[in-house]
Design an enzyme around this catalytic site. Structure first.
Site, short mmCIF file in Angstrom:
data_model
loop_
_atom_site.label_atom_id
_atom_site.label_comp_id
_atom_site.label_asym_id
_atom_site.label_seq_id
_atom_site.Cartn_x
_atom_site.Cartn_y
_atom_site.Cartn_z
N CYS A 119 0.64 -1.20 0.27
CA CYS A 119 0.08 0.00 0.13
C CYS A 119 0.74 1.32 0.08
O CYS A 119 0.33 2.46 -0.38
CB CYS A 119 -0.87 0.04 1.37
SG CYS A 119 -1.91 -1.64 1.62
N HIS A 267 -3.60 6.22 -0.30
CA HIS A 267 -4.01 4.90 -0.59
C HIS A 267 -5.68 4.58 -0.51
O HIS A 267 -6.05 4.75 0.41
CB HIS A 267 -3.26 3.97 0.21
CG HIS A 267 -3.54 2.49 -0.04
ND1 HIS A 267 -3.91 2.00 -0.96
CD2 HIS A 267 -4.25 1.68 1.17
CE1 HIS A 267 -4.29 0.67 -0.62
NE2 HIS A 267 -4.31 0.70 0.54
N ASN A 297 -10.01 -1.53 -3.55
CA ASN A 297 -8.68 -1.40 -3.16
C ASN A 297 -7.65 -2.34 -3.84
O ASN A 297 -7.63 -3.38 -4.04
CB ASN A 297 -8.67 -1.82 -1.60
CG ASN A 297 -7.16 -1.61 -0.91
OD1 ASN A 297 -6.15 -1.78 -1.53
ND2 ASN A 297 -7.03 -1.74 0.61
#
Length: 360
Positions: A119, A267, A297
Site C-alpha cells: 500500500c 491509498h 482497493n
C-alpha cells in the site's frame, strides 16, 4: 526518515485494469442484496476489476508503461531506471523488472529491480526513482506499481472478497532543472506484520512438495495460509494512529499547509477509513480524492489509479500542489508533497483481451 528530491519532476502517470468486472451488488452468491448494500455504504466499492488466470500484475504494469511511454513520446532507450513495486512478482527468480526491461525495450545500461511493498509502494517507488536520478547520470525513470490482490483471497472470505481489485500503474520521472522540490516522509513498524499477511508461500513456510513430510491436514492448512489474512480492526487502528501524524509531518517538512494544498490522494483503502482520515487531517472534501467505487482497493496501484481516473483534466491543465500518502501492509507508510503538472492527461485503459503477456 525524511528526504528532499530536487530538480526532478513527475512527467506522467497512467493506469491499466483488467476488463472483467465483478460486483457483489449484482452477484448475490456470497452476500444478500441487503448485505451488499451495507458493504457498499461502508467500503465505497460497487465493483472491482478481476484479472483472468493468465494475467499477472506485471502484464498490467507493462501495458501501463508502454502506454505512458507512447503518450510522452519517450524513446524507451532513454529510460535509465525501472522500478517494479509489487507483492506479486512473476517468479522467485529472476526479478520481474529484468524481464520488463527486455519487453519495454529499455537499454541494457538501465538499472532495473523489484521492490516488495504494497500500500505504501507508490510513494516509496517515487522516492527511490527520484533519488537514483538525482545521484547518477540517469535522466529518466519509470515506476511501475501493481498487484493481483484477487488471487490472494480465500473463496468465501466475507471480510476481503468485496474489497480488493486488480490494477497496474505507471509513473514517469525525469531530470528537470529548477523543478520544485519533492518532500518525502517514510516510516516502518514491523510489529504490525501479522495483521496483513500471506503466511505461506515464501521460504519460511514453503509450499514446495517433498521438502518435509506433511499430513493432509497440515497441507490443507498450509494452502489456507497461502491466502491473504487481514485483521480489519488492527488495520483501522493503525491507520488512524499513523496517518494523521504522517500528513502533519509531511506538510511541515515541505513548509506548506492544508490550506495551500490543491489535492490529496491517499491509498484507496476503503471509503469509511478515508473519511475518518480526511476529518482527522482537516482536509476539505473538495481537495480529498476518494475513488473506491469502480475499482476497490488495488494495493500499490491505488494512488496512480486514482490520479489517472479522477484527475486527468486537473493535472493536464495546470500545476497542482499535491500530497500523496500510502500506508498499510508492513506496517509501512510514506507521504510525498510535490508540484505536479501540467502533464499529459493521465488516463485509465482496459487491458486488451489479446495483450501478449510478459515472458522471459
Amino acid at each position: 526518515m525524511k528526504a528532499v528530491i530536487e530538480n526532478i519532476r513527475i512527467a506522467g502517470v497512467r493506469a491499466v485494469v483488467p476488463r472483467s468486472r465483478h460486483s457483489f451488488m449484482e452477484d448475490h452468491s456470497v452476500f444478500s442484496a441487503e448485505e451488499a448494500e451495507k458493504l457498499y455504504a461502508t467500503t465505497g466499492v460497487y465493483e472491482r476489476r478481476v484479472a483472468p488466470p493468465h494475467v499477472c500484475a506485471s502484464d498490467l504494469c507493462v501495458a501501463a508503461g508502454e502506454g505512458l511511454l507512447a503518450q510522452l513520446g519517450w524513446d524507451p532507450r532513454s529510460v535509465d531506471v525501472l522500478i517494479f513495486v509489487s507483492q506479486d512478482a512473476d517468479y522467485n527468480v529472476p526479478a520481474t523488472a529484468c524481464v520488463m526491461q527486455k519487453r519495454l525495450g529499455l537499454p541494457t545500461s538501465a538499472a532495473c529491480f523489484d521492490v516488495n511493498l504494497g500500500c505504501s509502494g507508490f510513494v516509496y517507488g517515487l522516492w527511490m526513482a527520484g533519488r537514483l536520478l538525482g545521484g547518477s547520470d540517469g535522466r529518466r525513470a519509470l515506476v511501475l506499481c501493481g498487484d493481483i490482490s484477487s488471487r490472494h483471497l480465500v473463496p468465501g472470505d466475507r471480510s476481503t472478497l468485496p474489497l480488493f481489485g486488480d490494477a497496474g500503474g505507471a509513473a514517469a520521472l525525469e531530470v528537470a532543472a529548477g523543478a520544485a522540490p519533492m518532500h518525502v516522509v517514510l516510516g516502518t513498524d514491523g510489529t504490525g506484520a501479522r495483521n496483513i499477511w500471506v503466511k505461506a508461500g515464501g521460504r519460511r513456510n514453503a509450499l514446495t512438495p517433498g521438502l518435509v513430510e506433511r499430513t493432509p491436514e497440515e497441507q490443507e492448512r498450509l494452502f489456507a495460509d497461502s491466502r491473504l489474512a487481514l485483521n480489519g480492526a488492527e488495520v483501522f487502528a493503525f491507520t488512524l494512529r499513523a496517518v494523521p501524524p504522517l500528513v502533519r509531518d509531511a506538510l511541515a517538512f515541505a513548509g506548506t499547509t492544508v490550506e495551500e494544498l490543491d489535492l490529496c490522494v491517499m491509498h484507496q483503502a476503503n471509503a469509511f477509513m478515508l473519511e475518518h482520515l480526511r476529518k482527522k487531517t482537516k482536509i476539505p472534501a473538495e481537495k480529498f480524492v476518494v475513488d473506491m467505487r469502480d475499482f476497490g482497493n488495488t494495493s500499490s496501484a491505488s494512488i496512480p489509479l486514482a490520479l489517472s481516473h479522477r484527475l486527468g483534466e486537473a493535472l493536464a491543465t495546470g500545476t497542482r500542489r499535491m500530497l500523496l500518502a500510502g500506508f498499510g501492509v508492513g506496517w509501512s507508510w510514506g507521504a510525498l508533497v510535490a508540484e505536479v503538472g501540467p502533464i499529459p492527461a493521465p488516463a485509465v485503459a482496459d487491458l486488451p483481451d489479446d495483450f501478449p503477456v510478459l515472458t522471459p
